[in-house]
Design a protein around this motif. Structure first.
Motif, PDB file in Angstrom:
ATOM      1  N   VAL B  33       0.944  -1.160   0.083  1.00 26.55           N
ATOM      2  CA  VAL B  33      -0.048  -0.198  -0.037  1.00 26.55           C
ATOM      3  C   VAL B  33       1.010   1.425   0.012  1.00 26.55           C
ATOM      4  O   VAL B  33       1.766   1.379   0.876  1.00 26.55           O
ATOM      5  CB  VAL B  33      -0.876  -0.154   1.410  1.00 26.55           C
ATOM      6  CG1 VAL B  33      -1.917   1.245   1.252  1.00 26.55           C
ATOM      7  CG2 VAL B  33      -1.808  -1.204   1.137  1.00 26.55           C
ATOM      8  N   GLN B  34       0.832   2.082  -1.205  1.00 32.00           N
ATOM      9  CA  GLN B  34       1.887   2.972  -1.323  1.00 32.00           C
ATOM     10  C   GLN B  34       1.148   4.544  -1.066  1.00 32.00           C
ATOM     11  O   GLN B  34       0.366   4.729  -1.784  1.00 32.00           O
ATOM     12  CB  GLN B  34       2.578   3.059  -2.485  1.00 32.00           C
ATOM     13  CG  GLN B  34       3.556   1.532  -2.602  1.00 32.00           C
ATOM     14  CD  GLN B  34       4.123   1.636  -3.783  1.00 32.00           C
ATOM     15  OE1 GLN B  34       4.015   2.278  -4.943  1.00 32.00           O
ATOM     16  NE2 GLN B  34       5.318   0.472  -3.690  1.00 32.00           N
ATOM     17  N   GLU B  35       1.739   5.476  -0.468  1.00 40.05           N
ATOM     18  CA  GLU B  35       1.293   6.540  -0.238  1.00 40.05           C
ATOM     19  C   GLU B  35       2.541   7.638  -0.768  1.00 40.05           C
ATOM     20  O   GLU B  35       3.602   7.654  -0.004  1.00 40.05           O
ATOM     21  CB  GLU B  35       0.912   6.785   1.155  1.00 40.05           C
ATOM     22  CG  GLU B  35       0.040   8.332   1.026  1.00 40.05           C
ATOM     23  CD  GLU B  35      -0.512   8.501   2.419  1.00 40.05           C
ATOM     24  OE1 GLU B  35      -1.180   7.413   2.956  1.00 40.05           O
ATOM     25  OE2 GLU B  35      -0.558   9.432   2.891  1.00 40.05           O
ATOM     26  N   ASP B  36       2.474   8.121  -1.862  1.00 40.16           N
ATOM     27  CA  ASP B  36       3.555   8.933  -2.396  1.00 40.16           C
ATOM     28  C   ASP B  36       3.377  10.420  -2.291  1.00 40.16           C
ATOM     29  O   ASP B  36       2.449  10.892  -2.817  1.00 40.16           O
ATOM     30  CB  ASP B  36       3.927   8.495  -3.781  1.00 40.16           C
ATOM     31  CG  ASP B  36       4.322   7.170  -3.882  1.00 40.16           C
ATOM     32  OD1 ASP B  36       4.710   6.459  -2.909  1.00 40.16           O
ATOM     33  OD2 ASP B  36       4.212   6.668  -5.274  1.00 40.16           O
ATOM     34  N   ILE B  37       4.140  10.991  -1.523  1.00 42.09           N
ATOM     35  CA  ILE B  37       4.062  12.504  -1.530  1.00 42.09           C
ATOM     36  C   ILE B  37       5.135  13.139  -2.469  1.00 42.09           C
ATOM     37  O   ILE B  37       6.283  12.782  -2.248  1.00 42.09           O
ATOM     38  CB  ILE B  37       4.361  13.025  -0.037  1.00 42.09           C
ATOM     39  CG1 ILE B  37       3.487  12.561   0.958  1.00 42.09           C
ATOM     40  CG2 ILE B  37       4.592  14.519  -0.244  1.00 42.09           C
ATOM     41  CD1 ILE B  37       3.803  12.733   2.265  1.00 42.09           C
ATOM     42  N   ASN B  60       4.888  -0.144   5.795  1.00 41.10           N
ATOM     43  CA  ASN B  60       5.331   0.818   6.938  1.00 41.10           C
ATOM     44  C   ASN B  60       6.883   1.384   6.784  1.00 41.10           C
ATOM     45  O   ASN B  60       7.303   1.518   7.694  1.00 41.10           O
ATOM     46  CB  ASN B  60       4.998   0.172   8.391  1.00 41.10           C
ATOM     47  CG  ASN B  60       3.458   0.300   8.875  1.00 41.10           C
ATOM     48  OD1 ASN B  60       2.863   1.643   8.573  1.00 41.10           O
ATOM     49  ND2 ASN B  60       3.049  -0.410   9.105  1.00 41.10           N
ATOM     50  N   GLU B  61       7.355   1.314   5.484  1.00 37.96           N
ATOM     51  CA  GLU B  61       8.732   1.734   5.354  1.00 37.96           C
ATOM     52  C   GLU B  61       8.675   3.007   4.439  1.00 37.96           C
ATOM     53  O   GLU B  61       7.639   3.141   3.712  1.00 37.96           O
ATOM     54  CB  GLU B  61       9.375   0.448   4.802  1.00 37.96           C
ATOM     55  CG  GLU B  61       9.390  -0.798   5.347  1.00 37.96           C
ATOM     56  CD  GLU B  61      10.281  -1.710   5.047  1.00 37.96           C
ATOM     57  OE1 GLU B  61      10.892  -1.686   3.875  1.00 37.96           O
ATOM     58  OE2 GLU B  61      10.814  -2.413   5.754  1.00 37.96           O
ATOM     59  N   TYR B  62       9.575   3.757   4.816  1.00 36.93           N
ATOM     60  CA  TYR B  62       9.754   5.110   3.938  1.00 36.93           C
ATOM     61  C   TYR B  62      11.040   5.394   3.169  1.00 36.93           C
ATOM     62  O   TYR B  62      12.139   4.817   3.533  1.00 36.93           O
ATOM     63  CB  TYR B  62       9.721   6.167   5.056  1.00 36.93           C
ATOM     64  CG  TYR B  62       8.449   6.300   5.927  1.00 36.93           C
ATOM     65  CD1 TYR B  62       7.384   7.222   5.628  1.00 36.93           C
ATOM     66  CD2 TYR B  62       8.486   5.470   6.863  1.00 36.93           C
ATOM     67  CE1 TYR B  62       6.147   7.186   6.508  1.00 36.93           C
ATOM     68  CE2 TYR B  62       7.136   5.405   7.778  1.00 36.93           C
ATOM     69  CZ  TYR B  62       6.046   6.452   7.317  1.00 36.93           C
ATOM     70  OH  TYR B  62       4.902   6.544   8.097  1.00 36.93           O
ATOM     71  N   ILE B  85      14.697   6.081   4.689  1.00 35.24           N
ATOM     72  CA  ILE B  85      14.448   6.943   6.059  1.00 35.24           C
ATOM     73  C   ILE B  85      13.720   6.025   6.969  1.00 35.24           C
ATOM     74  O   ILE B  85      12.569   5.362   6.673  1.00 35.24           O
ATOM     75  CB  ILE B  85      13.506   8.292   5.445  1.00 35.24           C
ATOM     76  CG1 ILE B  85      14.213   8.910   4.431  1.00 35.24           C
ATOM     77  CG2 ILE B  85      13.144   9.074   6.769  1.00 35.24           C
ATOM     78  CD1 ILE B  85      15.557   9.602   4.572  1.00 35.24           C
ATOM     79  N   SER B  86      14.208   6.109   8.432  1.00 35.61           N
ATOM     80  CA  SER B  86      13.469   5.496   9.151  1.00 35.61           C
ATOM     81  C   SER B  86      12.171   6.150   9.747  1.00 35.61           C
ATOM     82  O   SER B  86      12.248   7.417   9.619  1.00 35.61           O
ATOM     83  CB  SER B  86      14.341   5.231  10.589  1.00 35.61           C
ATOM     84  OG  SER B  86      14.652   6.519  11.079  1.00 35.61           O
ATOM     85  N   GLU B  87      11.232   5.255  10.193  1.00 38.57           N
ATOM     86  CA  GLU B  87       9.918   6.074  10.723  1.00 38.57           C
ATOM     87  C   GLU B  87      10.284   7.336  11.473  1.00 38.57           C
ATOM     88  O   GLU B  87       9.635   8.179  11.490  1.00 38.57           O
ATOM     89  CB  GLU B  87       9.072   4.926  11.325  1.00 38.57           C
ATOM     90  CG  GLU B  87       7.845   5.468  11.349  1.00 38.57           C
ATOM     91  CD  GLU B  87       6.664   4.341  11.601  1.00 38.57           C
ATOM     92  OE1 GLU B  87       7.004   3.183  11.719  1.00 38.57           O
ATOM     93  OE2 GLU B  87       5.606   4.684  11.846  1.00 38.57           O
ATOM     94  N   LYS B  88      11.019   7.312  12.488  1.00 38.77           N
ATOM     95  CA  LYS B  88      11.344   8.314  13.359  1.00 38.77           C
ATOM     96  C   LYS B  88      11.744   9.504  12.915  1.00 38.77           C
ATOM     97  O   LYS B  88      11.889  10.696  13.216  1.00 38.77           O
ATOM     98  CB  LYS B  88      12.007   7.680  14.746  1.00 38.77           C
ATOM     99  CG  LYS B  88      13.505   7.580  14.584  1.00 38.77           C
ATOM    100  CD  LYS B  88      14.313   7.329  15.788  1.00 38.77           C
ATOM    101  CE  LYS B  88      15.813   7.574  15.527  1.00 38.77           C
ATOM    102  NZ  LYS B  88      16.295   8.483  14.606  1.00 38.77           N
ATOM    103  N   ASP B  89      12.304   9.533  11.420  1.00 35.53           N
ATOM    104  CA  ASP B  89      13.182  10.372  10.845  1.00 35.53           C
ATOM    105  C   ASP B  89      12.090  11.215   9.760  1.00 35.53           C
ATOM    106  O   ASP B  89      12.544  12.030   9.285  1.00 35.53           O
ATOM    107  CB  ASP B  89      14.445  10.014  10.340  1.00 35.53           C
ATOM    108  CG  ASP B  89      15.413  10.070  11.478  1.00 35.53           C
ATOM    109  OD1 ASP B  89      15.353  10.485  12.661  1.00 35.53           O
ATOM    110  OD2 ASP B  89      16.540   9.494  11.241  1.00 35.53           O
TER     111      ASP B  89
END
Lengths: 180, 180
Positions: B33-37, B60-62, B85-89
């Motif tokens: 499931v991809q959400e692209d900004i 859940n990966e960025y 990019i890690s989720e926290k960043d």
């Protein structure tokens, strides 16, 4: 995050002597070998805008940091935003930055030894080409709290030197300009 | 890395039917499931320069990706540079980009199911607001190899549709412009 710090060019005692004192009278944290690549920007001279974009290699970890213009009257406060980069992505983050107009301007190398007293981080820095410095960073403290702690710290440890709010990058660039 | 792909707006069979066929006749990989900004740039309109900067949340990966201008005659080839990019960043990378003049322009949401035949990745995409698409991506292949494989693939699976080298972002922006 807002980073609030004060930095002193160390005259006495020597960095080694101060390290011994701190080992007895504070909590020793980590030691780092840091290599900082500072970028400048095709579209906005960071020297004029007082910003910085930095890719830091610290030991074997990498992070990308944006630093906003300095604010405050005492020491140095500025917005500091950091993103961790994995070793395999270092080359790619460099390419992405290049594509959007950021170019490598200067490298700052130093060794840093970190200590903690109360909620303050004391860093002993040996900077290539600049010499020895002591940095004191406060976590969520006011300007006057940092000032009070710093004064007490240099009195206790009988530290002499010159306080400066000029970054290592700027200090190196000034030396670099002079040598032309 | 150079990404070489060809994309087809699916008319028949339906995405569900094609999925069943592929499950029997290929190697099923993952579902995303991809959400692209997508960002645009204060200093350079990416629509004119034919570049893209994208922050993708996939499951859940960025990852942050730069895409260079399209090259080649068949399908779509372009430089593609990606940093994890890690989720926290995630929040911090957004701030850094904003500080250097990149702003959020549009979001593309889709579900993607990936299959593999030989060295080619087949993606079945259901894109919010655009409909169903099939993408075929070649890994280290020439334009003519990709073309040959794609022709054989749509013949074998009796796929009908319209080939396009326009990105989902551009397709959505065209629809968005029309609706004004």
């Amino acid at each position: 995050m807002i980073e609030r710090e004060v930095k002193l060019k160390l005259k006495s005692p020597s960095l080694e002597e101060l390290e011994k004192l701190l080992e007895r009278r504070s909590v020793k944290l980590d030691e780092e070998v840091q290599e900082d690549i500072y970028f400048n920007y095709k579209y906005r001279d960071f020297k004029d805008s007082d910003e910085a974009v930095r890719l830091r290699k610290s030991n074997n970890e990498y992070e990308l940091t944006y630093k906003g213009p300095k604010t405050g009257n005492y020491g140095k406060s500025r917005e500091e935003i950091t993103v961790r980069i994995s070793e395999k992505d270092v080359q790619n983050i460099n390419i992405i930055m290049e594509r959007i107009g950021l170019y490598k301007a200067f490298t700052v190398k130093k060794t840093r030894k970190n200590f903690k007293i109360d909620s303050y981080i004391i860093s002993l820095d040996r900077v290539e080409g600049l010499g020895d410095f002591v940095e004191v960073e406060g976590q969520d403290v006011t300007e006057s709290q940092l000032k009070d702690f710093f004064q007490k710290f240099i009195d206790d440890f009988q530290i002499k030197g010159e306080v400066t709010n000029i970054s290592y990058l700027e200090l190196l660039l000034r030396g670099y300009d002079k040598s032309k």
